[in-house]
Design an enzyme around this catalytic site. Structure first.
Site, PDB file in Angstrom:
ATOM      1  N   ASP A   8       0.793  -1.245   0.000  1.00 16.48           N
ATOM      2  CA  ASP A   8       0.000   0.000   0.000  1.00 16.48           C
ATOM      3  C   ASP A   8       0.824   1.295   0.000  1.00 16.48           C
ATOM      4  O   ASP A   8       0.498   2.233   0.753  1.00 16.48           O
ATOM      5  CB  ASP A   8      -0.956   0.017   1.195  1.00 16.48           C
ATOM      6  CG  ASP A   8      -2.003  -1.087   1.148  1.00 16.48           C
ATOM      7  OD1 ASP A   8      -1.964  -1.909   0.224  1.00 16.48           O
ATOM      8  OD2 ASP A   8      -2.851  -1.135   2.060  1.00 16.48           O
TER       9      ASP A   8
ATOM     10  N   ASP B 105      -4.525  -0.750  -1.752  1.00 20.48           N
ATOM     11  CA  ASP B 105      -5.816  -0.629  -1.108  1.00 20.48           C
ATOM     12  C   ASP B 105      -6.734  -0.036  -2.189  1.00 20.48           C
ATOM     13  O   ASP B 105      -6.358   0.944  -2.842  1.00 20.48           O
ATOM     14  CB  ASP B 105      -5.648   0.339   0.071  1.00 20.48           C
ATOM     15  CG  ASP B 105      -6.568   0.061   1.235  1.00 20.48           C
ATOM     16  OD1 ASP B 105      -6.874  -1.116   1.503  1.00 20.48           O
ATOM     17  OD2 ASP B 105      -6.988   1.037   1.900  1.00 20.48           O
TER      18      ASP B 105
ATOM     19  N   HIS C 265     -10.685   0.655  -2.793  1.00 17.85           N
ATOM     20  CA  HIS C 265     -12.055   0.605  -2.285  1.00 17.85           C
ATOM     21  C   HIS C 265     -13.078   1.219  -3.236  1.00 17.85           C
ATOM     22  O   HIS C 265     -12.821   2.264  -3.836  1.00 17.85           O
ATOM     23  CB  HIS C 265     -12.156   1.383  -0.964  1.00 17.85           C
ATOM     24  CG  HIS C 265     -11.274   0.880   0.133  1.00 17.85           C
ATOM     25  ND1 HIS C 265     -11.232  -0.439   0.512  1.00 17.85           N
ATOM     26  CD2 HIS C 265     -10.412   1.536   0.968  1.00 17.85           C
ATOM     27  CE1 HIS C 265     -10.375  -0.561   1.527  1.00 17.85           C
ATOM     28  NE2 HIS C 265      -9.859   0.604   1.812  1.00 17.85           N
TER      29      HIS C 265
ATOM     30  N   HIS D 145     -10.570   7.035   1.485  1.00 19.31           N
ATOM     31  CA  HIS D 145      -9.202   6.913   0.974  1.00 19.31           C
ATOM     32  C   HIS D 145      -9.145   5.827  -0.103  1.00 19.31           C
ATOM     33  O   HIS D 145      -9.973   4.916  -0.120  1.00 19.31           O
ATOM     34  CB  HIS D 145      -8.236   6.558   2.116  1.00 19.31           C
ATOM     35  CG  HIS D 145      -8.523   5.213   2.718  1.00 19.31           C
ATOM     36  ND1 HIS D 145      -9.515   5.014   3.653  1.00 19.31           N
ATOM     37  CD2 HIS D 145      -7.988   3.985   2.479  1.00 19.31           C
ATOM     38  CE1 HIS D 145      -9.565   3.726   3.971  1.00 19.31           C
ATOM     39  NE2 HIS D 145      -8.651   3.075   3.270  1.00 19.31           N
TER      40      HIS D 145
ATOM     41  N   LYS E  74      -6.923  -4.967  -2.968  1.00 18.47           N
ATOM     42  CA  LYS E  74      -7.711  -5.522  -1.860  1.00 18.47           C
ATOM     43  C   LYS E  74      -8.663  -4.469  -1.321  1.00 18.47           C
ATOM     44  O   LYS E  74      -8.449  -3.272  -1.533  1.00 18.47           O
ATOM     45  CB  LYS E  74      -6.779  -6.016  -0.751  1.00 18.47           C
ATOM     46  CG  LYS E  74      -5.953  -4.892  -0.182  1.00 18.47           C
ATOM     47  CD  LYS E  74      -4.876  -5.396   0.741  1.00 18.47           C
ATOM     48  CE  LYS E  74      -4.029  -4.265   1.251  1.00 18.47           C
ATOM     49  NZ  LYS E  74      -4.786  -3.238   1.986  1.00 18.47           N
TER      50      LYS E  74
ATOM     51  N   CYS F 133      -2.121  -2.597   7.574  1.00 18.78           N
ATOM     52  CA  CYS F 133      -1.991  -3.518   6.441  1.00 18.78           C
ATOM     53  C   CYS F 133      -0.700  -4.334   6.455  1.00 18.78           C
ATOM     54  O   CYS F 133      -0.706  -5.498   6.054  1.00 18.78           O
ATOM     55  CB  CYS F 133      -2.187  -2.762   5.140  1.00 18.78           C
ATOM     56  SG  CYS F 133      -3.908  -2.180   4.999  1.00 18.78           S
TER      57      CYS F 133
END
Ligand code: VGL
Ligand code: ZN
Length: 208
Positions: free
Chosen positions: A13, A51, A53, A86, A111, A156
């Site tokens: 990340d 990351d 989302h 984020h 992820k 993470c």
């Protein structure tokens, strides 16, 4: 340690939103970029995570009426820290940090895509059931040892390190190529949990 064919550098990340000035800045997050680029040159196998989302992700405080970032809520899979919005899929903040070398990575894994489940770990989502497929991909490539670096140490990186151990890999964390967020003692907790699980703490200078 001299990395060989069965060793992998797992870069967690290192994204714009986790750098100073980003949406969820990790203090000194930008300081990991140089050491990680140097480390990548010593490994034949490199994987990067992002990351990643959706806009309606359950970890975003602004998706919970009346809630603020860094509060905790109870979700079906357990306690969840609420974060500032984020690393929204495709947004500038979700991009890799400027200056991070990405060309040598054989694997990029994203992820946190399920709107209902967070995923700190690069292996297993927060419901502890849904798998990203990373463990299988590494086994198929003959990887037996994983060296982690990146952001954030206490979320993470730690969750990924613990799940890598649980999946049967030897695991090291390059302690000077990670930085933490430290919410309510989470940084000390994370190091203690990693140590108890047999995760080795190593300096980047010891790798090469
Ligand atoms: C992370 C909090 C929320 C991390 C990701 O990369 O450590 N932390 N999402
Ligand atoms: Zn996240």
């Amino acid at each position: 340690m001299t990395p060989g064919a069965s060793d992998l550098l797992l870069v967690i990340d290192v994204q714009v939103d986790f750098l100073p000035g980003g949406a969820l800045p990790v203090p000194e997050g930008d300081a990991v970029v140089g050491p990680i680029n140097a480390l990548q040159g010593r490994f034949r196998n490199v994987a990067l995570t992002q990351d990643w989302h959706p806009a309606d992700h359950v970890s975003f405080a602004d998706n919970h009426a009346g809630r603020a970032p860094f509060e905790r809520v109870a979700l079906p899979y357990g306690a969840q820290v609420l974060w500032p919005r984020h690393c929204v899929q495709g947004s500038p903040g979700a991009a890799f940090a400027p200056g991070l070398a990405t060309d040598r990575a054989g694997l990029v894994i994203r992820k946190g895509l399920d709107p209902r489940i967070d995923s700190y770990s690069a292996f297993l989502e927060a419901d502890r059931t849904a798998r990203t497929g990373l463990a299988g991909a590494l086994r198929e490539r003959g990887i037996t040892r994983v060296v982690l670096c990146g952001l954030a140490t206490d979320f993470c990186v730690a969750w990924s390190a613990l799940d890598a151990r649980a999946a049967g890999f030897d695991v090291c964390v390059a302690a000077d190529a990670v930085r933490g967020i430290d919410v309510e003692g989470s940084l000390a907790d994370a190091w203690a949990r990693m140590e108890a699980a047999g995760v080795l703490r190593i300096a980047a200078a010891e790798i090469g």
